[in-house]
Write an enzyme that holds these catalytic residues in place. Structure first.
Site, PDB file in Angstrom:
ATOM      1  N   GLU A   1       0.832  -1.208   0.000  1.00 54.22           N
ATOM      2  CA  GLU A   1       0.000   0.000   0.000  1.00 54.22           C
ATOM      3  C   GLU A   1       0.865   1.255   0.000  1.00 54.22           C
ATOM      4  OE1 GLU A   1      -1.920   3.481   1.958  1.00 54.22           O
ATOM      5  OE2 GLU A   1      -0.331   2.237   2.786  1.00 54.22           O
TER       6      GLU A   1
ATOM      7  N   ASP B   1      -7.414   0.768   8.333  1.00 52.64           N
ATOM      8  CA  ASP B   1      -6.067   1.338   8.261  1.00 52.64           C
ATOM      9  C   ASP B   1      -5.873   2.300   9.433  1.00 52.64           C
ATOM     10  OD1 ASP B   1      -3.552   2.001   7.426  1.00 52.64           O
ATOM     11  OD2 ASP B   1      -4.139   2.875   5.514  1.00 52.64           O
TER      12      ASP B   1
END
Length: 306
Positions: free
Chosen positions: A168, A206
Site C-alpha cells: 500500500e 487502516d
C-alpha cells in the site's frame, strides 16, 4: 403484583416463591439473548496478533521480515479453518521490480454477493530509520485476523473476503504509480477473472489502533457506508471515537471506488506518530482495536441485505 394485598388460599400465598425459579430462568434466557447480540470481537486477541507481528521488526515489501509475517498470517487463517489463497506478483516500483503477495481468506456465503474487508500488512520502507508501523498498519492486519476467527460463526448471506494487501505504501514518493500496489493488483485481477461485478462493498481498515482514537470521515468514501459506520458506532455507544475531522484520503479503497464499488476507509489519520520511528506498540491501544472491531462486526451484520 407483589405489593397488592389479597386474600388467597394458603397454597396460593406461596406463589411468589414458587415463581422464583421460573423468573430466574426467564432472566437467564433474556441475558443469553442479550450477550449473543453483543460483539464477539476480542480486543485482547487482536492486540496479541499485533504484538506478534511487530516482533518481526520492520516489514517493507520484499523483506524477509514480511515473509515471516506472511507465514504467520497464513498459519493463523488456516487454523481458523478458512481457505486461503496467495497471489504473487512483480510490482514495478521506482526501486525496480519487487515481488509482492496479496493474501485472501474466504468466509463462504452467497458467491454472487461478495464483501471485501481489507488491510495492508506491510510497513513503509524507510532507509533512514527502523519503522515497524504499529498503527500503520499492524493494527488493521491484527483486526482482520480476529475477524477471521469470529466471522465463520456469523450468519451472513454474502461471501466475505478478508484481503491482506501488500504494497500500500509508496516505496519512494506517493504517486499514481508508486503506492496501492496490492489493491490495484486485486482489482485488476478481479476484472480479468470476471469476479469484479460480484463485489458489492469494500471496507478498509487502516490505522485503527491509535491510543487516542478519533476515526475520520473520509470524503472519498461512499456516503451510505460512512453513515452506516456512524450510526453503528452510535448504537454501540462509540460516537466519541468516530468524531475525527472530514478528510480526503488516497488509500487501498480507491481502486475499488474507481470501478464503481461502494467503499469505505475506516482510518484515524490524526496520528502524530504517522510515518515516524514513534509508531510503536506503546502508542497503540487494545481498546481502540476492540472499538473498531466491534463496529465492523455489527456493520457486517447490518449489511446482510446488500
Amino acid at each position: 403484583m407483589g405489593r397488592r394485598k389479597a386474600t388467597l388460599p394458603l397454597w396460593k400465598s406461596y406463589y411468589p416463591y414458587a415463581a422464583i425459579p421460573l423468573l430466574c430462568g426467564a432472566a437467564l434466557l433474556l441475558l443469553s439473548f442479550f450477550w449473543q447480540g453483543r460483539p464477539a470481537f476480542d480486543e485482547k486477541r487482536a492486540y496479541g496478533h499485533m504484538t506478534r507481528i511487530l516482533e518481526y521488526g520492520p516489514r517493507p515489501p520484499g523483506s524477509q521480515a514480511l515473509e515471516k509475517v506472511r507465514a504467520y498470517l497464513v498459519a493463523s487463517l488456516s487454523q481458523d479453518g478458512l481457505p486461503v489463497t496467495e497471489d504473487t506478483f512483480q510490482a514495478k516500483t521506482p526501486l525496480g521490480k519487487v515481488v509482492m503477495k496479496n493474501i485472501t481468506a474466504i468466509v463462504p456465503g452467497d458467491p454472487e454477493r461478495v464483501v471485501i474487508v481489507g488491510a495492508h500488512y506491510e510497513s513503509k520502507y524507510f532507509p533512514q530509520f527502523a519503522f515497524v508501523g504499529a498503527n500503520d498498519n499492524a493494527s488493521g492486519t491484527a483486526a482482520l485476523l480476529e475477524l477471521a476467527r469470529i466471522l465463520p460463526g456469523k450468519k451472513h448471506r454474502f461471501t466475505t473476503k478478508l484481503v491482506f494487501f501488500d504494497g500500500e505504501e509508496a516505496l519512494v514518493q506517493w504517486s499514481p504509480s508508486d503506492g496501492l500496489y496490492g489493491s490495484r493488483r486485486f482489482v485488476e485481477e478481479s476484472v480479468k477473472d470476471g469476479s469484479l461485478g460480484r463485489i458489492k462493498a469494500m471496507l478498509l481498515l487502516d490505522m485503527i489502533g491509535d491510543g487516542n482514537l478519533a476515526v475520520n470521515r473520509d470524503l472519498n468514501s461512499t456516503t451510505a457506508l460512512s453513515k452506516l459506520m456512524e450510526t453503528t458506532a452510535a448504537e454501540l455507544g462509540y460516537s466519541d471515537y468516530f468524531s475525527g475531522s472530514d478528510i480526503c484520503l488516497d488509500d487501498d479503497h480507491i481502486p475499488f471506488l474507481r470501478k464503481g464499488i461502494p467503499s469505505l476507509d475506516i482510518i484515524d489519520f490524526t496520528y502524530p506518530e504517522w510515518h515516524t520511528a514513534g509508531d510503536v506498540l506503546e502508542r497503540t491501544s487494545e481498546k481502540s482495536l476492540g472499538i473498531v472491531g466491534a463496529v465492523i462486526e455489527r456493520m457486517l451484520e447490518r449489511m446482510n441485505n446488500i
